[in-house]
Motif scaffolding. Structure first.
Motif, short mmCIF file in Angstrom:
data_model
loop_
_atom_site.label_atom_id
_atom_site.label_comp_id
_atom_site.label_asym_id
_atom_site.label_seq_id
_atom_site.Cartn_x
_atom_site.Cartn_y
_atom_site.Cartn_z
N GLU A 36 54.64 58.95 81.01
CA GLU A 36 54.93 59.72 80.03
C GLU A 36 54.47 60.98 80.18
OE1 GLU A 36 55.08 56.29 76.42
OE2 GLU A 36 53.20 57.26 77.13
N GLU A 52 54.31 62.81 74.73
CA GLU A 52 55.72 62.49 74.38
C GLU A 52 55.85 61.10 74.68
OE1 GLU A 52 57.57 64.57 72.50
OE2 GLU A 52 56.32 65.87 72.72
N GLN A 53 55.82 60.21 73.81
CA GLN A 53 55.68 58.63 74.03
C GLN A 53 57.22 58.37 74.22
OE1 GLN A 53 51.72 57.26 71.83
NE2 GLN A 53 53.79 56.78 70.66
N SER A 54 57.40 57.19 75.05
CA SER A 54 58.60 56.64 75.44
C SER A 54 59.32 56.03 74.00
CB SER A 54 58.52 55.42 76.37
OG SER A 54 58.03 54.58 76.07
N ASN A 55 58.61 55.88 73.16
CA ASN A 55 59.35 55.12 71.84
C ASN A 55 59.82 56.44 70.89
OD1 ASN A 55 56.92 56.49 70.80
ND2 ASN A 55 56.18 54.35 70.17
N GLY A 56 59.78 57.65 71.27
CA GLY A 56 60.11 58.67 70.65
C GLY A 56 59.18 59.56 69.64
N TRP A 57 58.10 58.80 69.74
CA TRP A 57 56.82 59.49 68.99
C TRP A 57 56.22 60.50 69.67
CZ3 TRP A 57 55.35 58.47 63.72
CH2 TRP A 57 56.03 57.59 63.12
N HIS A 58 55.50 61.37 69.15
CA HIS A 58 54.60 62.50 69.64
C HIS A 58 53.19 61.98 69.33
CE1 HIS A 58 53.25 66.33 71.15
NE2 HIS A 58 52.51 66.49 70.17
N ARG A 75 56.95 62.28 64.35
CA ARG A 75 58.33 61.94 65.17
C ARG A 75 58.79 63.22 65.50
NH1 ARG A 75 61.49 57.48 66.33
NH2 ARG A 75 60.49 55.38 65.18
#
Length: 75
Positions: A36, A52-58, A75
Motif C-alpha cells: 500500500e 492509503e489502505q487497499s480497503n479504501g480507508w486512509h 474515508r
C-alpha cells in the motif's frame, strides 16, 4: 536519493530519524509490507505515516518522541 528505513517498533531508531530528518520539507514516499502507498513525514518531535489502505480507508499513525502513539482513520 534518500532512503528511509522505518520500524515503528523501534523507538530509538525513530528518535534517530527525528533527529536526522526532522527538518525535512517534504514527505518520503514508498510502500508498506502490504504494497500500500505510504507517505512518511518526519518532524523534530514526531513521525506521521499516512497509508492509503487497499480497503479504501486512509490511516494515519503518529509516533511521538516520548513514545506515545496515535492512530486515526478516515474515508
Amino acid at each position: 536519493m534518500n532512503i528511509i528505513h522505518f520500524n515503528p517498533a523501534d523507538l530509538q531508531s525513530m528518535r534517530q530519524l527525528m533527529k536526522q530528518h526532522g527538518d525535512s520539507e517534504f514527505p518520503y514516499w514508498g510502500k508498506n509490507e502490504n504494497g500500500e502507498p505510504v507517505s512518511i513525514s518526519i518532524f523534530p518531535d514526531r513521525i506521521a505515516v499516512a497509508t492509503e489502505q487497499s480497503n479504501g480507508w486512509h490511516r494515519t499513525n503518529t509516533y511521538h518522541h516520548d513514545g506515545t502513539r496515535e492512530e486515526t482513520f478516515c474515508r
